[in-house]
Design a protein around this motif. Structure first.
Motif, PDB file in Angstrom:
ATOM      1  N   ALA A 113       0.979  -1.111  -0.077  1.00 27.38           N
ATOM      2  CA  ALA A 113      -0.097  -0.013   0.248  1.00 27.38           C
ATOM      3  C   ALA A 113       0.671   1.324   0.051  1.00 27.38           C
ATOM      4  O   ALA A 113       1.848   1.236   0.961  1.00 27.38           O
ATOM      5  CB  ALA A 113      -0.792   0.050   1.305  1.00 27.38           C
ATOM      6  N   THR A 114       0.711   2.208  -0.949  1.00 31.59           N
ATOM      7  CA  THR A 114       1.445   3.314  -0.949  1.00 31.59           C
ATOM      8  C   THR A 114       0.571   4.882  -1.019  1.00 31.59           C
ATOM      9  O   THR A 114       1.052   5.824  -0.846  1.00 31.59           O
ATOM     10  CB  THR A 114       2.170   3.252  -2.248  1.00 31.59           C
ATOM     11  N   SER A 115      -0.738   4.412  -1.106  1.00 27.71           N
ATOM     12  CA  SER A 115      -1.438   5.790  -1.154  1.00 27.71           C
ATOM     13  C   SER A 115      -2.904   5.753  -0.362  1.00 27.71           C
ATOM     14  O   SER A 115      -3.142   4.541   0.217  1.00 27.71           O
ATOM     15  CB  SER A 115      -2.110   6.050  -2.592  1.00 27.71           C
ATOM     16  N   MET A 116      -3.324   6.614  -0.215  1.00 27.95           N
ATOM     17  CA  MET A 116      -4.653   6.731   0.686  1.00 27.95           C
ATOM     18  C   MET A 116      -5.901   6.109   0.199  1.00 27.95           C
ATOM     19  O   MET A 116      -6.630   5.598   0.859  1.00 27.95           O
ATOM     20  CB  MET A 116      -4.965   8.475   0.916  1.00 27.95           C
ATOM     21  N   LYS A 117      -5.689   5.666  -1.341  1.00 31.37           N
ATOM     22  CA  LYS A 117      -6.791   4.875  -1.840  1.00 31.37           C
ATOM     23  C   LYS A 117      -6.821   3.712  -1.332  1.00 31.37           C
ATOM     24  O   LYS A 117      -7.860   2.912  -1.305  1.00 31.37           O
ATOM     25  CB  LYS A 117      -6.760   4.853  -3.051  1.00 31.37           C
ATOM     26  N   MET A 119      -6.361   3.000   1.708  1.00 34.63           N
ATOM     27  CA  MET A 119      -6.519   2.652   3.334  1.00 34.63           C
ATOM     28  C   MET A 119      -7.664   1.984   3.836  1.00 34.63           C
ATOM     29  O   MET A 119      -7.316   1.436   4.950  1.00 34.63           O
ATOM     30  CB  MET A 119      -6.919   4.451   3.693  1.00 34.63           C
ATOM     31  N   GLY A 120      -8.845   1.895   3.208  1.00 33.28           N
ATOM     32  CA  GLY A 120      -9.798   0.883   3.533  1.00 33.28           C
ATOM     33  C   GLY A 120      -9.297  -0.469   3.664  1.00 33.28           C
ATOM     34  O   GLY A 120      -9.451  -1.217   4.596  1.00 33.28           O
ATOM     35  N   ILE A 123      -6.740  -0.885   6.805  1.00 35.43           N
ATOM     36  CA  ILE A 123      -7.728  -0.817   7.735  1.00 35.43           C
ATOM     37  C   ILE A 123      -8.067  -2.432   8.079  1.00 35.43           C
ATOM     38  O   ILE A 123      -8.358  -3.086   9.297  1.00 35.43           O
ATOM     39  CB  ILE A 123      -8.572   0.346   8.063  1.00 35.43           C
ATOM     40  N   LYS A 124      -8.928  -2.938   7.040  1.00 39.71           N
ATOM     41  CA  LYS A 124      -9.658  -4.009   7.098  1.00 39.71           C
ATOM     42  C   LYS A 124      -8.877  -5.317   7.413  1.00 39.71           C
ATOM     43  O   LYS A 124      -9.023  -5.924   8.435  1.00 39.71           O
ATOM     44  CB  LYS A 124     -10.129  -4.409   5.806  1.00 39.71           C
ATOM     45  N   GLU A 125      -7.603  -5.081   6.932  1.00 40.36           N
ATOM     46  CA  GLU A 125      -6.499  -6.272   7.231  1.00 40.36           C
ATOM     47  C   GLU A 125      -6.261  -6.097   8.717  1.00 40.36           C
ATOM     48  O   GLU A 125      -6.086  -6.998   9.271  1.00 40.36           O
ATOM     49  CB  GLU A 125      -5.691  -6.405   6.030  1.00 40.36           C
ATOM     50  N   VAL A 143      -3.027   4.428  10.135  1.00 43.36           N
ATOM     51  CA  VAL A 143      -2.745   3.824   8.969  1.00 43.36           C
ATOM     52  C   VAL A 143      -2.930   5.406   8.178  1.00 43.36           C
ATOM     53  O   VAL A 143      -2.181   5.389   7.060  1.00 43.36           O
ATOM     54  CB  VAL A 143      -4.079   3.107   8.503  1.00 43.36           C
ATOM     55  N   LYS A 144      -3.715   6.327   8.529  1.00 47.17           N
ATOM     56  CA  LYS A 144      -3.830   7.374   7.781  1.00 47.17           C
ATOM     57  C   LYS A 144      -2.724   8.075   7.895  1.00 47.17           C
ATOM     58  O   LYS A 144      -2.028   8.821   6.842  1.00 47.17           O
ATOM     59  CB  LYS A 144      -4.677   8.381   8.428  1.00 47.17           C
ATOM     60  N   ALA A 145      -1.782   8.175   8.961  1.00 45.73           N
ATOM     61  CA  ALA A 145      -0.484   8.737   9.124  1.00 45.73           C
ATOM     62  C   ALA A 145       0.430   8.343   8.293  1.00 45.73           C
ATOM     63  O   ALA A 145       1.472   8.701   7.871  1.00 45.73           O
ATOM     64  CB  ALA A 145       0.022   8.852  10.532  1.00 45.73           C
TER      65      ALA A 145
END
Length: 148
Positions: A113-117, A119-120, A123-125, A143-145
């Protein structure tokens, strides 16, 4: 003894001790568990699903505490904090920030993961890996940070 049996045993103990506040919280929790059982019919409810119910109740209490503090209702804040302490007794050990950060970093590397796209998905994982032992709000914040 599974979690459902523990809740029932604690209810009986609260009845014998005439602890009406604790009994009220446990009855409410048992009711929420029954609703979840009805939702899952014909399957039986397991401990992970009960932890999900408790987590939802804890989240509601935390939100209520925030709202009551903003409204200056100390009496209701104290009541909600007591209920929160009873409910947290049924959750697994809560991970601290450093432990959650470690899990988040592992998941980010695993998912690339490299972008905010993403994020979901992250978080789920993370929530699946921590199985109720990490606060969702804290996971989201970390995760956001990390992804910004």
């Amino acid at each position: 003894m599974n979690l459902k049996e523990k809740i029932l045993a604690d209810m009986k103990e609260a009845m014998k001790a005439k602890d009406s506040h604790r009994l009220e919280v446990l009855r409410f929790l048992q009711s929420a568990v029954r609703y979840k059982e009805i939702e899952l019919r014909p399957g039986l409810i397991n401990d992970a699903e009960i932890i999900g119910v408790v987590t939802k109740q804890v989240k509601q209490r935390k939100e209520s505490i925030d709202q009551f503090e903003k409204a200056g209702r100390k009496d209701l804040v104290d009541k909600e904090k007591y209920e929160l302490s009873v409910l947290e007794g049924y959750l697994p050990h809560q991970m601290n920030r450093a432990e959650v950060e470690e899990v988040v970093e592992t998941v980010i590397k695993t998912l690339n993961a490299t972008s905010m796209k993403q994020m979901g998905a992250v978080i789920k994982e993370v929530l699946a890996k921590t199985a109720g032992s990490a606060d969702g709000k804290l996971v989201s914040e970390i995760v956001k940070a990390k992804l910004q």
